[in-house]
Design an enzyme around this catalytic site. Structure first.
Site, PDB file in Angstrom:
ATOM      1  N   ASP A  26       0.835  -1.210   0.000  1.00  0.00           N
ATOM      2  CA  ASP A  26       0.000   0.000   0.000  1.00  0.00           C
ATOM      3  C   ASP A  26       0.867   1.256   0.000  1.00  0.00           C
ATOM      4  O   ASP A  26       1.980   1.243   0.539  1.00  0.00           O
ATOM      5  CB  ASP A  26      -0.920  -0.032   1.234  1.00  0.00           C
ATOM      6  N   HIS A  63       2.553   3.429  -8.954  1.00  0.00           N
ATOM      7  CA  HIS A  63       2.458   1.988  -9.217  1.00  0.00           C
ATOM      8  C   HIS A  63       3.698   1.505  -9.972  1.00  0.00           C
ATOM      9  O   HIS A  63       4.257   0.451  -9.689  1.00  0.00           O
ATOM     10  CB  HIS A  63       1.193   1.662 -10.024  1.00  0.00           C
ATOM     11  N   LEU A  75      11.790 -20.382  -4.556  1.00  0.00           N
ATOM     12  CA  LEU A  75      10.719 -19.574  -3.967  1.00  0.00           C
ATOM     13  C   LEU A  75       9.402 -19.774  -4.712  1.00  0.00           C
ATOM     14  O   LEU A  75       9.379 -19.805  -5.940  1.00  0.00           O
ATOM     15  CB  LEU A  75      11.106 -18.085  -4.038  1.00  0.00           C
TER      16      LEU A  75
HETATM   17  C1  FPP Z   1      -1.856   0.135  -3.378  1.00  0.00           C
HETATM   18  O1  FPP Z   1      -1.444   1.479  -3.293  1.00  0.00           O
HETATM   19  C2  FPP Z   1      -1.282  -0.507  -4.540  1.00  0.00           C
HETATM   20  C3  FPP Z   1      -1.974  -1.063  -5.577  1.00  0.00           C
HETATM   21  C4  FPP Z   1      -3.459  -1.066  -5.647  1.00  0.00           C
HETATM   22  C5  FPP Z   1      -1.277  -1.659  -6.722  1.00  0.00           C
HETATM   23  C6  FPP Z   1      -0.109  -2.532  -6.406  1.00  0.00           C
HETATM   24  C7  FPP Z   1       0.633  -2.742  -7.659  1.00  0.00           C
HETATM   25  C8  FPP Z   1       1.963  -2.703  -7.811  1.00  0.00           C
HETATM   26  C9  FPP Z   1       2.920  -2.538  -6.687  1.00  0.00           C
HETATM   27  C10 FPP Z   1       2.468  -2.806  -9.185  1.00  0.00           C
HETATM   28  C11 FPP Z   1       3.234  -3.984  -9.556  1.00  0.00           C
HETATM   29  C12 FPP Z   1       2.785  -5.295  -9.135  1.00  0.00           C
HETATM   30  C13 FPP Z   1       3.225  -6.451  -9.696  1.00  0.00           C
HETATM   31  C14 FPP Z   1       2.864  -7.756  -9.086  1.00  0.00           C
HETATM   32  C15 FPP Z   1       4.081  -6.464 -10.904  1.00  0.00           C
HETATM   33  P1  FPP Z   1      -2.542   2.619  -3.389  1.00  0.00           P
HETATM   34  O2  FPP Z   1      -2.721   2.980  -4.807  1.00  0.00           O
HETATM   35  O3  FPP Z   1      -3.791   2.191  -2.681  1.00  0.00           O
HETATM   36  O4  FPP Z   1      -1.836   3.778  -2.582  1.00  0.00           O
HETATM   37  P2  FPP Z   1      -2.516   4.909  -1.698  1.00  0.00           P
HETATM   38  O5  FPP Z   1      -3.120   4.231  -0.507  1.00  0.00           O
HETATM   39  O6  FPP Z   1      -1.353   5.764  -1.332  1.00  0.00           O
HETATM   40  O7  FPP Z   1      -3.506   5.615  -2.568  1.00  0.00           O
END
Ligand code: FPP
Length: 235
Positions: free
Chosen positions: A10, A27, A121
């Protein structure tokens, strides 16, 4: 050392906002932390790593953000699969894959097939995944078995229920890490996290690095896991 580590990644949006960048830049930067975390888990001798990349509820985000995230998954998978394979990582995806675009589903299946015999893994990526979806899905499969006369409702138990969950063939997570400062489960592995130790990191996901990962492992090492027993019994 935890055998299975699960991670709620997050804070990408806030990381981007604090730099006056669009959310998708957060992201994109988060992919680097994914790569690093997979490497650290393998180095430290973790056997199973489950990453929450996109929840059942994330479909509610603006279409542009959802589209860019799907594009990013596709791109990362394309770029990383050979490296994962070379490093003996077996990758699988959990979630409602029928909701994903055909091109992504094809890449996911190809990556799973390519790495299926690797015994290093085990990396599980949760996309279009929700803990409630998982439980309902398992219940549906079990109900069908009961209806077909293959299973008696009276014989249902923790073990045969858990076997139908998305992570039915791996042990439950020992440690859950959530970055970004929030302290909640957000419909992640509701059944499987029953006895997990919970570690909340203030670092935003793109900033999550080796120090944070080691802090989580140190925290885990300091916990006494009791599973309902008393402290004296466990000692
Ligand atoms: C949450 O942060 C994150 C996500 C919803 C996306 C997670 C995706 C990645 C880390 C990209 C790559 C993943 C892979 C497996 C290649 P948020 O957007 O909710 O952040 P915020 O709470 O600050 O708004």
């Amino acid at each position: 050392m935890p055998a299975h580590v699960a991670v709620i990644m997050d804070g990408n949006g806030r990381w981007a906002k604090s730099r006056a960048l669009p959310r998708h830049a957060g992201h994109r930067s988060g992919v680097k932390s994914v790569r690093q975390t997979v490497e650290m888990a393998a180095q430290r001798g973790v056997s199973y790593l489950t990453l929450f990349a996109f929840s059942s509820e994330n479909w509610r985000r603006p279409a542009d953000e959802v589209g860019r995230l799907m594009g990013l998954f596709l791109e990362a998978l394309q770029r990383e699969v050979d490296d994962l394979h070379r490093n003996n990582v077996r990758v699988t995806f959990i979630g409602a894959r029928e909701l994903l675009q055909a091109e992504l589903v094809a890449k996911i299946s190809a990556a799973e097939q390519k790495t299926i015999n690797n015994d290093g893994l085990r990396l599980m990526v949760a996309v279009a995944y929700g803990g409630r979806w998982d439980i309902v899905n398992a219940a549906r499969k079990l109900a069908a078995m009961v209806a077909a006369g293959e299973l008696s409702a009276d014989d249902l138990n923790d073990d045969n229920f858990a076997a139908e969950l998305a992570l039915g063939d791996v042990p439950d997570p020992d440690l859950l890490i959530r970055t970004g400062g929030e302290q909640r489960i957000s419909n992640f592995l509701l059944w499987n996290l029953a006895y997990a130790e919970l570690f909340f990191s203030e670092s935003l996901w793109p900033d999550f690095g080796q120090q944070d990962f080691d802090a989580a492992l140190d925290f885990y090492a300091s916990r006494q896991r009791r599973y309902g027993f008393t402290g004296d019994q466990v000692a």
